[in-house]
Every structure is written in structure tokens, then in C-alpha cells.
Scaffold this motif. Structure first.
Motif, mmCIF file in Angstrom:
data_model
loop_
_atom_site.group_PDB
_atom_site.id
_atom_site.type_symbol
_atom_site.label_atom_id
_atom_site.label_comp_id
_atom_site.label_asym_id
_atom_site.label_seq_id
_atom_site.Cartn_x
_atom_site.Cartn_y
_atom_site.Cartn_z
ATOM 1 N N TRP A 257 20.804 -14.782 5.920
ATOM 2 C CA TRP A 257 19.394 -14.859 6.092
ATOM 3 C C TRP A 257 18.580 -13.737 6.902
ATOM 4 O O TRP A 257 17.680 -13.086 6.518
ATOM 5 N N ALA A 258 19.241 -13.457 8.009
ATOM 6 C CA ALA A 258 18.797 -12.660 9.009
ATOM 7 C C ALA A 258 18.766 -11.120 8.417
ATOM 8 O O ALA A 258 18.054 -10.288 8.756
ATOM 9 N N PHE A 259 20.050 -10.871 7.721
ATOM 10 C CA PHE A 259 20.238 -9.454 7.298
ATOM 11 C C PHE A 259 19.265 -9.337 6.090
ATOM 12 O O PHE A 259 18.768 -8.052 6.116
ATOM 13 N N ALA A 260 18.796 -10.152 5.416
ATOM 14 C CA ALA A 260 17.883 -9.952 4.343
ATOM 15 C C ALA A 260 16.544 -9.395 4.817
ATOM 16 O O ALA A 260 16.059 -8.400 4.135
ATOM 17 N N ARG A 261 16.330 -9.693 6.064
ATOM 18 C CA ARG A 261 15.037 -9.176 6.608
ATOM 19 C C ARG A 261 15.277 -8.059 7.232
ATOM 20 O O ARG A 261 14.021 -7.322 7.584
ATOM 21 N N ALA A 262 16.420 -7.821 7.815
ATOM 22 C CA ALA A 262 16.627 -6.618 8.929
ATOM 23 C C ALA A 262 16.604 -5.441 8.009
ATOM 24 O O ALA A 262 16.519 -4.319 8.726
ATOM 25 N N TYR A 263 17.326 -5.132 6.835
ATOM 26 C CA TYR A 263 17.869 -4.198 6.256
ATOM 27 C C TYR A 263 17.303 -3.634 5.031
ATOM 28 O O TYR A 263 16.645 -4.488 4.169
ATOM 29 N N GLU A 264 17.124 -2.345 4.784
ATOM 30 C CA GLU A 264 16.640 -1.782 3.579
ATOM 31 C C GLU A 264 17.488 -2.209 2.498
ATOM 32 O O GLU A 264 18.960 -2.190 2.654
ATOM 33 N N PRO A 265 17.260 -2.237 1.310
ATOM 34 C CA PRO A 265 18.044 -2.848 -0.060
ATOM 35 C C PRO A 265 19.331 -1.902 0.008
ATOM 36 O O PRO A 265 20.388 -2.388 -0.486
ATOM 37 N N GLN A 266 18.891 -0.378 0.193
ATOM 38 C CA GLN A 266 20.089 0.436 -0.127
ATOM 39 C C GLN A 266 21.059 0.271 0.911
ATOM 40 O O GLN A 266 22.416 0.744 0.619
ATOM 41 N N GLU A 267 20.812 -0.230 1.990
ATOM 42 C CA GLU A 267 21.951 -0.427 3.091
ATOM 43 C C GLU A 267 22.780 -1.599 2.701
ATOM 44 O O GLU A 267 23.934 -1.431 2.911
ATOM 45 N N LEU A 268 22.479 -2.687 2.171
ATOM 46 C CA LEU A 268 23.154 -3.787 1.648
ATOM 47 C C LEU A 268 23.578 -3.763 0.275
ATOM 48 O O LEU A 268 24.537 -4.655 -0.074
ATOM 49 N N LYS A 269 23.236 -2.790 -0.505
ATOM 50 C CA LYS A 269 23.536 -2.527 -1.746
ATOM 51 C C LYS A 269 25.105 -2.667 -2.128
ATOM 52 O O LYS A 269 25.590 -3.256 -3.081
ATOM 53 N N PRO A 270 25.843 -1.893 -1.161
ATOM 54 C CA PRO A 270 27.524 -2.187 -1.430
ATOM 55 C C PRO A 270 27.992 -3.461 -1.410
ATOM 56 O O PRO A 270 29.113 -3.688 -1.807
ATOM 57 N N PHE A 271 27.332 -4.303 -0.793
ATOM 58 C CA PHE A 271 27.970 -5.707 -0.493
ATOM 59 C C PHE A 271 27.070 -6.881 -1.231
ATOM 60 O O PHE A 271 27.458 -7.939 -0.916
ATOM 61 N N GLN B 251 0.792 -1.115 0.065
ATOM 62 C CA GLN B 251 -0.047 0.017 0.059
ATOM 63 C C GLN B 251 0.939 1.317 0.122
ATOM 64 O O GLN B 251 0.570 2.187 -0.669
ATOM 65 N N LEU B 252 2.059 1.267 0.714
ATOM 66 C CA LEU B 252 2.863 2.257 0.865
ATOM 67 C C LEU B 252 3.592 2.733 -0.637
ATOM 68 O O LEU B 252 3.641 3.890 -1.044
ATOM 69 N N SER B 253 3.924 1.715 -1.202
ATOM 70 C CA SER B 253 4.463 1.748 -2.516
ATOM 71 C C SER B 253 3.718 2.294 -3.686
ATOM 72 O O SER B 253 4.161 3.056 -4.434
ATOM 73 N N VAL B 254 2.188 1.909 -3.395
ATOM 74 C CA VAL B 254 1.339 2.398 -4.237
ATOM 75 C C VAL B 254 0.839 3.781 -4.162
ATOM 76 O O VAL B 254 1.012 4.580 -5.099
ATOM 77 N N GLN B 255 0.848 4.070 -2.932
ATOM 78 C CA GLN B 255 0.612 5.605 -2.554
ATOM 79 C C GLN B 255 1.626 6.505 -2.985
ATOM 80 O O GLN B 255 1.525 7.626 -3.443
ATOM 81 N N SER B 256 2.965 6.193 -2.609
ATOM 82 C CA SER B 256 4.111 6.962 -2.810
ATOM 83 C C SER B 256 5.495 6.068 -2.924
ATOM 84 O O SER B 256 5.416 5.223 -2.378
ATOM 85 N N PRO B 257 6.217 6.834 -3.766
ATOM 86 C CA PRO B 257 7.476 6.036 -3.866
ATOM 87 C C PRO B 257 8.208 5.930 -2.530
ATOM 88 O O PRO B 257 8.248 7.081 -1.961
ATOM 89 N N ARG B 258 9.093 4.981 -2.524
ATOM 90 C CA ARG B 258 9.791 4.847 -1.274
ATOM 91 C C ARG B 258 10.943 6.055 -1.216
ATOM 92 O O ARG B 258 11.589 6.297 -2.107
ATOM 93 N N ASP B 259 10.828 6.643 0.066
ATOM 94 C CA ASP B 259 11.994 7.711 -0.137
ATOM 95 C C ASP B 259 13.335 7.236 0.176
ATOM 96 O O ASP B 259 13.525 6.466 1.114
ATOM 97 N N PRO B 260 14.269 7.546 -0.799
ATOM 98 C CA PRO B 260 15.714 6.945 -0.524
ATOM 99 C C PRO B 260 16.204 7.399 0.870
ATOM 100 O O PRO B 260 17.100 6.700 1.268
ATOM 101 N N GLY B 261 15.810 8.401 1.389
ATOM 102 C CA GLY B 261 16.399 9.049 2.431
ATOM 103 C C GLY B 261 15.835 8.609 3.752
ATOM 104 O O GLY B 261 15.739 9.265 4.748
ATOM 105 N N ILE B 262 15.455 7.515 3.876
ATOM 106 C CA ILE B 262 14.447 6.896 5.033
ATOM 107 C C ILE B 262 15.589 6.951 6.166
ATOM 108 O O ILE B 262 16.776 6.693 6.347
#
Length: 645
Positions: free
Chosen positions: A476-490, A334-345
Motif C-alpha cells: 500500500w505504501a509503495f503504491a503511493r511512493a513510487y512512479e509507475p515505471q519504477e514498479l513496472k518490473p514487479f 495540470q502537469l499531464s495536460v501541459q506536457s506529457p510526463r517525462d519518462p526520464g524523471i
């Protein structure tokens, strides 16, 4: 490590076929359950008839075990049947005309149900009115704690008594009839219950566990804690101090005391337990449980230490913890439909917990938990890891970061594989609770990549499969815990490491754990290159066959350029010199296949390196290098012929 509970994003399913299959399975399960329900009612109803025939009695017990064992994997399916089964069996127990053997037999059946479903679910179904307190207490007068044939009876009675202790009335109201019994010493109901609990805390059978549950529910009552809590804790600490883990009797006594104390500090209110926490911690230090060779005592010691630590700290959620945002799939969509995700979360919040002073005892607790991470038994390390995660969630930001740094110290090559395994478990707990801030990720990812390939040779074999499995759990745990932009460098290094572990690990559990971690990252991060394509061929089941992984799946994955060179380099570095000859042979054949995917790299870099390794003084390395040279040479020659060179 288990597969994720939710399917990976992008998985393609046929809803019509799935609904038809689910309906067929549900229909079959209903018919089977209906037939077993009728058989169970008949089986329980004729218990008085089989009482005199030992063979028939044993046959009925065995048949009931067979029926219950079908529900071991999904015990919640028993819930609709628990009440009528319990009522049917309790009719024999509560009937004063029932012989003692029938009562014991009924409790044996009740225990079988409890073992499958778990006592916590079963407890609330026991009759627990005021009128049930004295009848249950009276049943203990006929029990012999040393009778090993009827321990199920005492176990179930203690559980039943623990439920009746929850009545919302002062126990002194139940003692009025004691004044009318001339010639007998007056013993209050409160004292009777406490005497029973204390007597069964020092037995050597399963009743000891139920006695600990009884104590935790009874001593923490508002009316009992004022009169009996201090004296009971004093008795338990004296018993603990006088017992030695060098003797069997001492181990049994310490087991009961530790279980009771751990249950009290779990279920009791913080303000009630806090005045005694420092004394209990000091007594526990004096017992020197880490020096014991009894795994259960060390585990209970770690469990009690972490609950004492939680008692010292106020129950609060750390405001500084990392929060991914919407964890609900519906809310996220629902959040993604209403507004794009803010990269500066916002990922890190200012620390506002510093005004609360942390007691000095917490430092001792954390030190003991860090020692527990290096214990020789997995259950102790796992309990310590969970304790570190729970305590860090109540600490100020700076102290919690110090704890994370201490956990990272476990990943030294001077440490044993036990320390590496415990460190991985602790990192996973900290990560999934949001207590590893993104600023720590570079250090954590570095050690996790080493843990994914950790293997230490011991004689004719090696250790480290549990470390690699736990490292997959961290991913496996990190996949659930972090936003994609946090893990993107790795993403590049993590995805390559997980693919390599899923395809080339010697242990099937590690391959499956890596596959599950890769699936979780593909579904929840969505940034792993060619994730869906790889999952279609390298799923949980297909990676079970080692030869298929080395020779077939690896060839498919190497078709994606992102993974080709890391896979080849891993085989050359870690696998062709492996102590297992089968792994060396499979690695050489895998290099032959992969050489066709990267012929230039194989000819210019891999082959010269293999030639130099043929001069190694290590026999395994020399053997693997010779095999690999032959296979790579043949592969490059075949490829050149095909291309007409």
C-alpha cells in the motif's frame, strides 16, 4: 490496515445520487446534533441540582458518556461545541461558592470530552491569561494525590496549568506579592509549578500523563530552562537509575520519568537538549529496559531513544531521497495536460549530506531501534519502525542504505514472526518517506512476496497473520511512493500475490488489507492488469466472507489468464496442506473450479503433483491431496463430458 483516503482512479460514481445522499445525511446529522446540543446544555446546566442525589449524578454522567461516544469515530464534529461546553463547566469550577463535589463533578464531565476529542485540541480552549496562573495553582492545595475518586480533577488541572505556563512573561514577575507575606517561606511560582509536576510524575493514575505534558511545556520555557532544566533532568535521571522494573513502585516511577523525558526531547529546542542527550542515552542504556516484561516501559524506552537520535542529528530533509514528483492530484492533472510526463524523471539525487559528521551515539540509537523491531509487542515494534524512518531521513545516503540493509536482515527464516512483522513496518516507513531508493526494490520485493504468504505453525494453530497484514501495508505504501515505471518490473508478481492474499488468506483482516493495497495500486499506479474489473467484485466488503472468496471470487479472477496459474500453484503449495481442515476442504473445492479455467495445466502438472502428495507422511498434506485429487478428477471428467470427449 485502512482503505486509502482517495478513491481509486477509474471508480464510477453517480454525482447526483451522491450529492442527494450527502445532503440527506448532513440534514439528519444536523437535526440530531441540534437536539443533542440542547439536551447537553440542559444536562450540564442542572449539575448543581443533581449534586446531592448519587443516582441522578451517575445517570447524568452515563447519559453524557452515551452522547459523547457517538463522536468517537469522528471526534472533529465536536469542535463547534467544545468552547461553550467548557465555558459552562468552568463556571462551576471558577465560582468560589461552588462546593468541592460540584467542582469534581464538572471536571469529570470535562475529562469525558477530553477523552473523546483528545487533550491536544482541548488544551487551547482553557483560559490562559496571566491572571489564571495563581488560581489554578491554588486549586492544587486542596487536592489529594492518593484520592482515586477525584483523579479526573487533578488530570484536568495539570493540563490547564500546562497551558498557563505558555504566557510570554517571566515567572519572576508573578512573585512580587510573596515578599508581603510575613511568617511564610517564600516559594516562587516557578518552584511551585515544578514541585507540582514532580509530585504527580510518580503517581499511578492518569494524572501522570498530564504531568509529563506540563513538564515538557514548562521546562522548555526560555526563562525556566536556564534555571531549572539541568536540575530537573538530574532529578529525573537519578529517579530512573534508582528505580527497578521489578517492583510496582519502580515501574510507576520509571513510567513517569520516561514520559517526561520523551516529551521534553520532543518539544524542546535541539540546541537546548543536545548538551544532555548523551547523558540521558547512557542512563537509558544502564536501565536495560529491553529486559523488562513491562510493555509500556519498553515502548517509552524506544520512543525516548529515537528522540535522542533525532536530537543528535540536524533537522534536515535528505536531499538524496526518492521523490515521486507532484503529490497533489490537481497539480498532477495540470502537469499531464501541459506536457506529457517525462519518462526520464530524476529519481536519485547526488548525496550532498556527507560533509556532516554523524555522532557516534547515533549508531547505538539505531542498534536499539533494530532490536525494538523484534520486540514481542506490536506497539514497541511500531514505535521502533517509525523511529528508523525518522532517523534515516536525516542520515547520509550510505548510512541510510546500511540501515535499510539491516532491516532486510530481519527477513531470515531463523528470525521469529516478530522480526518479520517489525521489518515490514520499517520497510513501509522507509518507503513512504522516499528513503528506499529504486535500486533496493528487487531485494525488498523478494522478501515482501515471502511475507505475504508467511505462516509458521505453532502446535495446533499458526502465527503470521500480522506479518501478512504488514506486508500488505508495505505494498500500500509503495503504491503511493513510487512512479509507475519504477514498479513496472514487479507488477506481475505483486498483483498476483495481492490477489491471492485477498482471496485465499485464512484471516479476514489480511484479506481486507490485501484488497485495500490492491485498490491503492490500481488507483495510483494504473498498471495492475484488469484492476478495475477485479475491484468491482473483490472489494473490502465482499472479501469478508471466506467461502465466497474461495469459491466465487476466485473463479471470476481466474478468468483473467495473468492470475489463473499463480492462484492454482498457491493452492497446491500452501493451502491443501494447511493445518485448518476447513481451509483444506475449501482449497480442494477451489481447485475443482479453477481446473475448468486451466484444464491442460491441471491435467498435466497439477494432478500428478497431487498424486505424489498423497504419499506424504504429513497427515494434513495427505488429507488435502486426496480431497483435491477427487475434486480435480471430477471437474476434469465433467468438462470432458461437456465437450463430448
Amino acid at each position: 490496515m485502512a482503505l486509502s483516503e482517495e478513491p481509486a482512479v477509474g471508480a464510477v460514481e453517480d454525482p447526483v445520487e451522491d450529492r442527494a445522499e450527502d445532503a440527506a445525511l448532513a440534514c439528519g446529522a444536523f437535526l440530531e446534533s441540534f437536539g443533542e446540543s440542547a439536551e447537553t446544555k440542559e444536562l450540564l446546566g442542572r449539575l448543581p441540582a443533581v449534586l446531592g442525589d448519587r443516582a441522578a449524578r451517575e445517570g447524568a454522567l452515563e447519559r453524557f458518556r452515551v452522547i459523547m461516544d457517538k463522536y468517537q469515530e469522528q471526534p472533529h464534529l465536536l469542535d463547534p461545541h467544545l468552547e461553550w461546553m467548557m465555558n459552562l463547566l468552568l463556571e462551576f469550577v471558577q465560582d468560589k461558592k461552588s462546593p468541592a463535589d460540584l467542582v469534581h463533578l464538572a471536571f469529570k464531565f470535562l475529562y469525558i470530552i477530553t477523552k473523546v476529542r483528545g487533550y491536544k485540541t482541548f488544551l487551547r480552549l482553557f483560559p490562559h491569561e496571566v491572571a489564571d496562573v495563581h488560581p489554578v495553582l491554588d486549586m492544587f492545595t486542596d487536592q489529594n494525590p492518593k484520592d482515586h475518586e477525584t483523579w479526573e480533577t487533578r488530570y484536568m488541572l495539570l493540563l490547564w496549568l500546562s497551558v498557563t505556563c505558555l504566557i510570554p512573561f517571566d515567572f519572576s514577575r508573578l512573585d512580587g506579592d510573596l515578599h508581603n507575606q510575613p511568617g511564610q517561606e517564600r516559594v516562587s511560582t516557578m518552584d511551585r509549578i515544578l514541585q507540582i509536576a514532580e509530585s504527580y510524575l510518580v503517581v499511578s493514575d492518569k494524572a501522570q500523563d498530564a504531568a509529563a505534558v506540563l513538564v515538557s511545556k514548562f521546562v522548555t520555557r526560555p526563562d525556566v530552562k536556564q534555571k531549572k532544566m539541568a536540575s530537573f533532568l538530574d532529578w529525573s535521571l537519578c529517579t530512573l537509575a534508582c528505580s527497578s522494573f521489578q517492583t510496582i513502585e519502580g515501574v510507576i516511577a520509571m513510567d513517569g520519568m520516561l514520559q517526561a523525558l520523551a516529551q521534553i526531547f520532543k518539544h524542546g529546542k535541539r540546541e537546548d537538549c543536545l548538551p544532555y542527550a548523551a547523558t540521558v542515552l547512557q542512563c537509558l542504556d544502564d536501565c536495560r529496559l529491553p529486559d523488562s516484561n513491562q510493555t509500556l516501559l519498553r515502548k517509552l524506552g524506544v520512543k525516548l531513544v529515537q528522540r535522542l537520535g533525532l536530537t543528535f542529528l540536524k533537522p534536515q530533509v535528505a536531499k538524496w531521497r526518492y521523490q515521486r514528483g507532484c503529490r497533489s492530484l490537481v497539480a498532477s492533472l495540470q502537469l499531464s495536460v501541459q506536457s506529457p510526463r517525462d519518462p526520464g524523471i530524476q529519481t536519485e539525487t547526488p548525496d550532498s549530506d556527507g560533509e556532516d559528521d554523524v555522532p557516534e551515539e547515533v549508531e547505538s540509537v539505531i542498534e536499539q531501534l533494530l532490536v525494538g523491531l523484534k520486540d514481542k509487542d506490536t506497539i514497541v515494534r511500531w514505535s521502533a519502525a517509525k523511529g528508523i524512518g525518522r532517523l534515516a531521513g536525516r542520515l547520509p545516503k550510505e548510512l541510510a542504505d546500511d540501515v535499510a540493509g539491516s532491516v532486510l536482515d530481519c527477513f531470515s527464516f531463523q528470525e521469529t514472526d516478530n522480526a518479520w512483522h517489525g521489518g515490514c513496518l520499517a520497510l513501509a516507513e522507509l518507503g513512504r518517506r522516499g528513503l528506499l531508493l529504486p535500486s533496493r526494490l528487487p531485494d525488498v520485493v523478494t522478501v515482501i512476496l515471502k511475507a505475504l504468504t508467511y505462516e509458521e505453525k505453532r502446535g495446533a494453530c499458526s502465527v503470521g497473520s500480522n506479518v501478512r497484514d504488514a506486508a500488505c501495508y508495505v505494498c500500500w505504501a509503495f503504491a503511493r511512493a513510487y512512479e509507475p515505471q519504477e514498479l513496472k518490473p514487479f507488477v506481475a508478481v505483486i498483483s498476483s500475490a495481492l490477489v491471492i492474499a485477498a482471496v485465499f488468506d485464512r484471516d479476514v483482516n489480511c484479506r481486507r488489507a490485501a484488497s485495500a493495497a490492491f485498490q491503492e495500486n490500481v488507483g495510483r499506479q494504473g498498471t495492475f492488469p484488469h484492476g478495475i474489473d477485479i475491484l468491482t467484485i473483490a472489494d473490502y466488503f465482499t472479501v469478508g466472507n471466506r467461502s465466497n472468496c474461495f469459491l466465487v471470487i476466485s473463479m471470476f479472477i481466474a478468468g483473467f489468464p495473468e492470475y489463473t496459474q499463480p492462484m492454482i500453484d498457491h493452492l497446491v503449495t500452501m493451502k491443501i496442506n494447511h493445518w485448518d481442515g476447513t481451509i483444506r476442504e475449501l482449497s480442494a473445492k477451489a481447485l475443482r473450479n479453477l481446473a475448468q479455467r486451466a484444464p491442460e495445466h491441471s491435467a498435466r502438472h497439477v494432478f500428478p503433483r497431487l498424486l505424489s502428495m498423497t504419499q506424504s507422511p504429513d497427515l494434513h498434506t495427505r488429507h488435502g491431496a486426496v480431497l483435491s485429487c477427487a475434486e480435480v478428477t471430477h471437474s476434469l471428467y465433467t468438462l470432458a463430458v461437456q465437450q463430448g470427449r
